[in-house]
Motif scaffolding. Structure first.
Motif, PDB file in Angstrom:
ATOM      1  N   GLY B 238      55.170 132.449  21.189  1.00  0.00           N
ATOM      2  CA  GLY B 238      55.205 131.904  19.837  1.00  0.00           C
ATOM      3  C   GLY B 238      56.419 131.030  19.605  1.00  0.00           C
ATOM      4  O   GLY B 238      56.327 129.944  19.034  1.00  0.00           O
ATOM      5  N   LEU B 239      57.567 131.496  20.080  1.00  0.00           N
ATOM      6  CA  LEU B 239      58.779 130.715  19.871  1.00  0.00           C
ATOM      7  C   LEU B 239      58.739 129.417  20.682  1.00  0.00           C
ATOM      8  O   LEU B 239      59.218 128.373  20.225  1.00  0.00           O
ATOM      9  CB  LEU B 239      60.017 131.542  20.226  1.00  0.00           C
ATOM     10  CG  LEU B 239      60.320 132.662  19.229  1.00  0.00           C
ATOM     11  CD1 LEU B 239      61.509 133.478  19.682  1.00  0.00           C
ATOM     12  CD2 LEU B 239      60.574 132.103  17.840  1.00  0.00           C
ATOM     13  N   SER B 240      58.169 129.488  21.902  1.00  0.00           N
ATOM     14  CA  SER B 240      58.017 128.261  22.678  1.00  0.00           C
ATOM     15  C   SER B 240      57.063 127.304  21.962  1.00  0.00           C
ATOM     16  O   SER B 240      57.285 126.111  21.907  1.00  0.00           O
ATOM     17  CB  SER B 240      57.488 128.573  24.074  1.00  0.00           C
ATOM     18  OG  SER B 240      58.423 129.334  24.787  1.00  0.00           O
ATOM     19  N   PHE B 241      56.018 127.888  21.401  1.00  0.00           N
ATOM     20  CA  PHE B 241      55.043 127.112  20.632  1.00  0.00           C
ATOM     21  C   PHE B 241      55.742 126.386  19.496  1.00  0.00           C
ATOM     22  O   PHE B 241      55.506 125.221  19.218  1.00  0.00           O
ATOM     23  CB  PHE B 241      53.987 128.093  20.097  1.00  0.00           C
ATOM     24  CG  PHE B 241      52.924 127.489  19.224  1.00  0.00           C
ATOM     25  CD1 PHE B 241      51.731 127.047  19.769  1.00  0.00           C
ATOM     26  CD2 PHE B 241      53.115 127.383  17.854  1.00  0.00           C
ATOM     27  CE1 PHE B 241      50.747 126.509  18.964  1.00  0.00           C
ATOM     28  CE2 PHE B 241      52.128 126.839  17.046  1.00  0.00           C
ATOM     29  CZ  PHE B 241      50.936 126.402  17.601  1.00  0.00           C
ATOM     30  N   LEU B 242      56.677 127.098  18.842  1.00  0.00           N
ATOM     31  CA  LEU B 242      57.380 126.499  17.712  1.00  0.00           C
ATOM     32  C   LEU B 242      58.517 125.581  18.152  1.00  0.00           C
ATOM     33  O   LEU B 242      59.157 124.946  17.332  1.00  0.00           O
ATOM     34  CB  LEU B 242      57.942 127.600  16.807  1.00  0.00           C
ATOM     35  CG  LEU B 242      56.901 128.445  16.078  1.00  0.00           C
ATOM     36  CD1 LEU B 242      57.561 129.624  15.391  1.00  0.00           C
ATOM     37  CD2 LEU B 242      56.129 127.594  15.088  1.00  0.00           C
ATOM     38  N   GLY B 243      58.764 125.553  19.463  1.00  0.00           N
ATOM     39  CA  GLY B 243      59.788 124.648  19.965  1.00  0.00           C
ATOM     40  C   GLY B 243      61.162 125.267  20.064  1.00  0.00           C
ATOM     41  O   GLY B 243      62.159 124.576  20.251  1.00  0.00           O
ATOM     42  N   PHE B 244      61.264 126.599  19.936  1.00  0.00           N
ATOM     43  CA  PHE B 244      62.573 127.227  20.036  1.00  0.00           C
ATOM     44  C   PHE B 244      62.886 127.722  21.436  1.00  0.00           C
ATOM     45  O   PHE B 244      64.014 128.106  21.722  1.00  0.00           O
ATOM     46  CB  PHE B 244      62.652 128.431  19.082  1.00  0.00           C
ATOM     47  CG  PHE B 244      62.716 128.038  17.643  1.00  0.00           C
ATOM     48  CD1 PHE B 244      63.887 127.462  17.135  1.00  0.00           C
ATOM     49  CD2 PHE B 244      61.629 128.213  16.805  1.00  0.00           C
ATOM     50  CE1 PHE B 244      63.952 127.099  15.804  1.00  0.00           C
ATOM     51  CE2 PHE B 244      61.701 127.841  15.483  1.00  0.00           C
ATOM     52  CZ  PHE B 244      62.852 127.286  14.964  1.00  0.00           C
ATOM     53  N   GLY B 245      61.885 127.765  22.288  1.00  0.00           N
ATOM     54  CA  GLY B 245      62.112 128.417  23.567  1.00  0.00           C
ATOM     55  C   GLY B 245      62.121 127.431  24.714  1.00  0.00           C
ATOM     56  O   GLY B 245      62.939 126.516  24.765  1.00  0.00           O
ATOM     57  N   VAL B 246      61.175 127.665  25.609  1.00  0.00           N
ATOM     58  CA  VAL B 246      61.066 126.831  26.790  1.00  0.00           C
ATOM     59  C   VAL B 246      60.779 125.386  26.354  1.00  0.00           C
ATOM     60  O   VAL B 246      60.034 125.150  25.415  1.00  0.00           O
ATOM     61  CB  VAL B 246      59.914 127.360  27.660  1.00  0.00           C
ATOM     62  CG1 VAL B 246      59.806 126.574  28.948  1.00  0.00           C
ATOM     63  CG2 VAL B 246      60.123 128.836  27.962  1.00  0.00           C
ATOM     64  N   THR B 247      61.420 124.454  27.038  1.00  0.00           N
ATOM     65  CA  THR B 247      61.261 123.056  26.632  1.00  0.00           C
ATOM     66  C   THR B 247      60.318 122.327  27.581  1.00  0.00           C
ATOM     67  O   THR B 247      60.249 122.658  28.763  1.00  0.00           O
ATOM     68  CB  THR B 247      62.628 122.349  26.631  1.00  0.00           C
ATOM     69  OG1 THR B 247      63.318 122.695  27.834  1.00  0.00           O
ATOM     70  CG2 THR B 247      63.447 122.777  25.428  1.00  0.00           C
ATOM     71  N   PRO B 248      59.569 121.340  27.070  1.00  0.00           N
ATOM     72  CA  PRO B 248      58.685 120.565  27.936  1.00  0.00           C
ATOM     73  C   PRO B 248      59.518 119.875  29.013  1.00  0.00           C
ATOM     74  O   PRO B 248      60.696 119.594  28.769  1.00  0.00           O
ATOM     75  CB  PRO B 248      58.045 119.543  26.994  1.00  0.00           C
ATOM     76  CG  PRO B 248      58.364 120.025  25.613  1.00  0.00           C
ATOM     77  CD  PRO B 248      59.571 120.870  25.705  1.00  0.00           C
ATOM     78  N   PRO B 249      58.978 119.558  30.150  1.00  0.00           N
ATOM     79  CA  PRO B 249      57.560 119.715  30.509  1.00  0.00           C
ATOM     80  C   PRO B 249      57.253 121.056  31.185  1.00  0.00           C
ATOM     81  O   PRO B 249      56.182 121.182  31.756  1.00  0.00           O
ATOM     82  CB  PRO B 249      57.371 118.581  31.512  1.00  0.00           C
ATOM     83  CG  PRO B 249      58.684 118.510  32.230  1.00  0.00           C
ATOM     84  CD  PRO B 249      59.738 118.894  31.232  1.00  0.00           C
TER      85      PRO B 249
END
Lengths: 335, 300, 352
Positions: B238-249
């Motif tokens: 969820g946090l990655s989804f919101l952009g707080f966690g793992v970063t692209p790519p």
């Protein structure tokens, strides 16, 4: 057939208050089956005190609970016949059971806290039970509750009726539970080790109280205990239980003075009392058998000092040794 | 045997009530688990997911980071792109395999760390009781005052995005509940006489905890911890989804879900895949925890 | 330690020879009862209040009393599982826990305890061999040796080690578990064993086995027992001397035959006559005492027994009787105003 042989008071005939024949209880779980009671027969005459004596796990409490149908229905498989008064207890519909419990047959327990509701005063619980069974008014029920508290010899009964169970001492709680059990004038009282958790000086008070009440009200009492001394203080007749069977029954004095079954004898000699100092105790070797797989033999064989080959050839039949005495032992000669 | 002949009279004739053959707690638990087909089935699924993650470099047919314009949003079943392509035309199967590595790592590591931190705090609090218990447990209670996800967002917000800070944030939010469970089971065990007996043997606190307490509290704590793995996977996704966690790519199931969500109207089946993986994995962990609870539910 | 070349050495040595093995003086423990909004102490459970006694080497001292009389607290105070509020315990002439006495850890090697609940006192996750070996390992004995000792002890308490050592507590019967507890207590080669209701939870037939075992072990290992029980018959059977407790205090102490044949404190008398007769023809007809023991929170003033005593007088509510000897027998001590000359009780003998 067995029922006749092992009923030591045939004279009372149909007048028996309680008649149990071939009672069997198994506890079945996913992993194992425990054979707790394996064919128990006895009867109780009006005004009689029957002591059922045995060690932990011998099935004495299970027997008692089966009489009043208090076993967990999902796990306990009960068969046989239990007649209390005119009621066939094991076949009674649930609704009628409610009125028989408390009205005809009542039970007291080792730990009164399990029988008393902690959130109501003891007086309320007694009055409520009376109203439920007899449909009288609160005023009448309160008067009866006070009477009962006086009857069970609670000091300052008015005040104690308004106490919650946890506010009472152990002995008073036990008296309150007895009052609750007696509230609907049962003709049979089942007592499951009611004095075991009590101190010595309180235990004897409760025993004497029960004896007095029993005489006064003419109740039949079935008193389950593991303590030979306690059984001797209260019982008229004694039934010794081992591995789910009654191994000996008879009048209390006769059984305690001249036991027939080696297990009874062993229990007596291993119960420590005054004069034994300096002697080695004649203990029964070993421990009670595993009730998951009982042998098709006398269950006492592994611990018995008098084993013969015949003991291993099937469960001994009850032997009528004297008019009122039965023992399940092949060494006993029939009268 | 001569020994038996001279053995003190008494116990040798005793038949123990219950099991005859000696079997320890953990081997009994293992036996009972082996008799439970549901738990085994889900355990096997989990093992397969783990194997897939470990063997991702071998199994993946394509480079998970190599875009292929012709394969953008390819449907499921496209030859050589079996599970289709994402919005940049990267192979979904390869990305899911590599994503499993990241997602499982992000899901399990904080639970493991929280087990160490929360578990030791809880056992200490439970065993020592009194003021130490007060101190530790009140601090834990502070964390309870915030909603879990909000706290995680706040923490990652404060620490900055990135997988390391995500790990820290999730560890922090998972430690208090584990501590609370550990404290409560330890308090129960401490009341047993064998703890007193161990003290009477002259053992120090650390030895008593190591030998006598851990052996009794580890089971319940592990059951609870396993049930937290799914929470952890979902929060980290969820946090990655919101952009707080793992970063692209980086391939991560949560992040994949985030980037594919815009294409859900174009190619719903592909977009749903990472979510499905999150769902299956967390459900497996939950059912495993249930199975363990049943297997450990014994009177001893 | 005081012995050495000092002038008092001879005197000290002489004193130590006649010193009791265990000397308990003025032991006291109150447990606070917390309550109210501020969680302040609102009352104290006076669990053990000024208890003194001696235990001689090789004897068995029985401690009897009803629930709440402080007998189990006394056991835990002796083991220092709880800290006393005040009072001293000397073990073999050395003050427990003092700088120049015996350290608690060392005392716990020499004094061991067997608990009542055989189930709760064994760790369900450890095979019995490990349970018995735990103490020796803690005291630095190498593991193989400790396990060897454990096997020998299991054998000594009547369990065939080869069959039992790998078993877990739930695979044993109550009697077998209690035997393991005894083996565990013996593993540190103690000199005193405190048995806190050690046979009370067992079935009668098994109780007799374990009592026989305890008496055998006492001989073989040259042990001293402090035997705590609520069962007067069992205490009579095993003890050399008996101590009777009531609400945290000692009311009577003396040789077993003296106490049982000639109990002098009204409470001891009541306790003894509360025992079932074991003969249905000679049943008890009157309860020796009425009511329950009072709550040890705020116990009665003066003599704590006065609220239940048939002979109580106003002096009993006012003053605490002192435990002392009366008559010729210097080993029999009683705390009762009725025996004490000039105490003010009408039944007391006149002061000489």
């Amino acid at each position: 057939m067995e029922a006749v042989v092992s009923t030591p008071t045939p004279a009372t005939g149909n007048a028996d208050l309680v008649r149990v024949s071939d009672l069997r209880v198994r506890f079945v779980t996913k992993e194992t089956t425990v054979y707790a009671v394996n064919g128990v027969d006895f009867s109780l005459a009006p005004g009689e005190v029957l002591g059922i004596l045995g060690e932990s796990g011998c099935g004495k409490t299970v027997t008692l609970r089966a009489l009043i149908r208090l076993l967990p229905e999902d796990r306990a498989q009960v068969s046989g016949r239990v007649v209390v008064g005119d009621n066939d207890m094991l076949r009674l519909p649930k609704r009628e059971l409610q009125s028989v419990r408390g009205g005809t047959i009542a039970m007291i327990f080792q730990e009164p806290m399990t029988a008393l509701d902690p959130v109501y005063t003891v007086g309320y619980q007694i009055a409520e039970t009376i109203i439920r069974h007899e449909g009288c008014s609160w005023r009448e029920a309160d008067v009866r509750a006070l009477d009962l508290f006086e009857q069970v010899q609670v000091p300052s009964p008015k005040r104690r009726l308004n106490s919650y169970p946890h506010e009472l001492s152990g002995g008073l709680r036990q008296r309150a539970m007895i009052a609750l059990a007696l509230s609907c004038r049962p003709s049979v009282l089942l007592a499951d080790e009611p004095t075991t958790a009590l101190d010595a000086t309180v235990q004897i008070q409760i025993l004497l109280l029960l004896r007095e009440l029993q005489k006064e009200l003419g109740m039949g009492v079935i008193f389950v205990t593991h303590d030979m001394g306690v059984a001797g203080e209260i019982s008229d007749r004694l039934a010794i239980m081992y591995a789910g069977r009654l191994v000996e029954t008879g009048p209390v004095t006769q059984v305690m003075r001249a036991p027939l079954h080696p297990y009874t004898a062993g229990l007596l000699s291993s119960t420590v009392h005054g004069s034994m100092r300096g002697q080695r105790l004649q203990a029964i070797e070993g421990a009670p058998p595993n009730l998951e797989k009982l042998p098709d033999a006398c269950s006492f064989v592994p611990r018995c000092p008098h084993v013969r080959d015949a003991c291993r050839e099937g469960v001994p039949e009850p032997v009528q040794a004297a008019p009122e005495r039965m023992a399940r032992c092949i060494r006993v000669n029939p009268a | 045997m001569a020994e038996v002949a001279t053995l003190r009279p008494g116990a040798e004739a005793e038949v123990p009530i219950g099991a005859i053959d000696a079997r320890g707690y953990w081997s009994t638990v293992a036996y009972r688990l082996s008799q439970d087909p549901v738990t085994i089935a889900f355990g096997v699924v989990l093992i397969l997911i783990f194997l897939a993650a470990i063997l991702a470099p071998v199994l993946a047919p394509h480079d998970p980071y190599k875009a292929n314009m012709t394969m953008r949003l390819a449907v499921i079943g496209t030859p050589s792109y079996m599970l289709g392509g994402d919005e940049l035309g990267r192979d979904m199967l390869s990305r899911l395999l590599y994503g499993a590595r990241v997602s499982l790592f992000m899901g399990l590591t904080p639970v493991f760390l929280a087990l160490l931190i929360g578990g030791s705090l809880g056992v200490t609090a439970g065993f020592l009781g009194g003021k130490v218990n007060m101190g530790i447990m009140r601090v834990m209670d502070v964390f309870y005052a915030f909603p879990t996800v909000l706290l995680a967002i706040g923490l990652t917000g404060a620490l900055g995005a990135g997988s390391r800070n995500l790990l820290i944030a999730i560890t922090v939010i998972l430690s208090p509940p584990i501590a609370r469970v550990a404290e409560s089971v330890t308090t129960q065990v401490r009341a047993f006489d064998f703890v007193e007996a161990a003290r009477a043997s002259g053992a120090d606190t650390f030895t008593i905890i190591r030998v006598h307490v851990l052996s009794n509290v580890l089971g319940p704590i592990l059951i609870y911890t396993t049930s937290l793995v799914s929470v952890s996977i979902i929060i980290s996704a969820g946090l990655s989804f919101l952009g707080f966690g793992v970063t692209p790519p980086t391939a991560d199931w949560g992040l994949m879900l985030a980037t594919l969500r815009t294409t859900i109207w174009v190619n719903p089946y592909v977009a749903v895949l990472p979510g499905l993986m999150i769902f299956i994995t967390s459900m497996c962990f939950n059912l495993l925890s249930d199975g363990m609870r049943n297997a450990m539910d014994m009177r001893f | 330690m005081t012995d050495g070349s000092s002038p008092g050495a001879a005197a000290t040595a002489a004193r130590q020879r006649i010193d009791p093995f265990l000397e308990v003086r003025g032991l006291k423990k109150y447990f606070p009862v917390k309550g109210g909004v501020l969680n302040r102490t609102i009352a104290n459970v006076q669990a053990v209040d000024d208890v003194s006694f001696d235990v001689a080497k090789g004897e068995t001292l029985g401690i009897v009393g009803e629930s709440g009389c402080g007998k189990s607290t006394t056991a835990r105070l002796l083991m220092r599982l709880i800290e006393p509020d005040s009072g001293t315990v000397h073990f073999d002439g050395r003050l427990i826990g003092a700088d120049n006495g015996i350290p608690i850890r060392e005392m716990r090697r020499q004094v061991q305890m067997v608990f009542q609940d055989s189930y709760s006192s064994l760790n369900a996750r450890l095979p019995v061999e490990e349970t018995v070996a735990f103490g020796p390992i803690v005291h630095g004995i190498p593991r193989p040796e400790a396990r060897e000792r454990a096997r020998r002890l299991l054998y000594d308490v009547g369990l065939d080690a080869s069959r039992f050592m790998k078993r877990y507590p739930h695979e044993l019967s109550g009697g077998q578990r209690q035997r393991v507890n005894v083996a565990r207590a013996l593993a540190l080669q103690p000199r005193i064993l405190i048995l806190d209701e050690a046979v009370s939870a067992l079935d009668k037939s098994v109780e007799a086995q374990v009592l026989n075992l305890l008496l055998d072990l006492k001989q073989e290992y040259d042990l001293t027992y402090v035997f705590i029980s609520h069962d007067l018959n069992v205490v009579q059977y095993v003890s050399d001397r008996v101590l009777v407790m009531y609400l945290g205090q000692v009311v009577e102490i003396g040789p077993v035959d003296e106490i049982y044949a000639n109990p002098r404190h009204p409470y001891t008398r009541a306790l003894l006559s509360s025992r079932p007769s074991m003969d249905p023809e000679l049943r008890i007809t009157e309860p020796p005492l009425s009511g329950d023991p009072p709550n040890p929170i705020n116990p009665p003033s003066g003599c704590r027994f006065h609220t239940r005593c048939a002979f109580a007088n106003e002096v009993c509510a006012r003053a605490s009787p002192v435990l002392s000897t009366f008559g010729d027998d210097t080993r029999h001590e009683i705390a009762c105003h009725m025996l004490s000359p000039g105490s003010g009780h009408p039944d007391a003998p006149a002061p000489s």
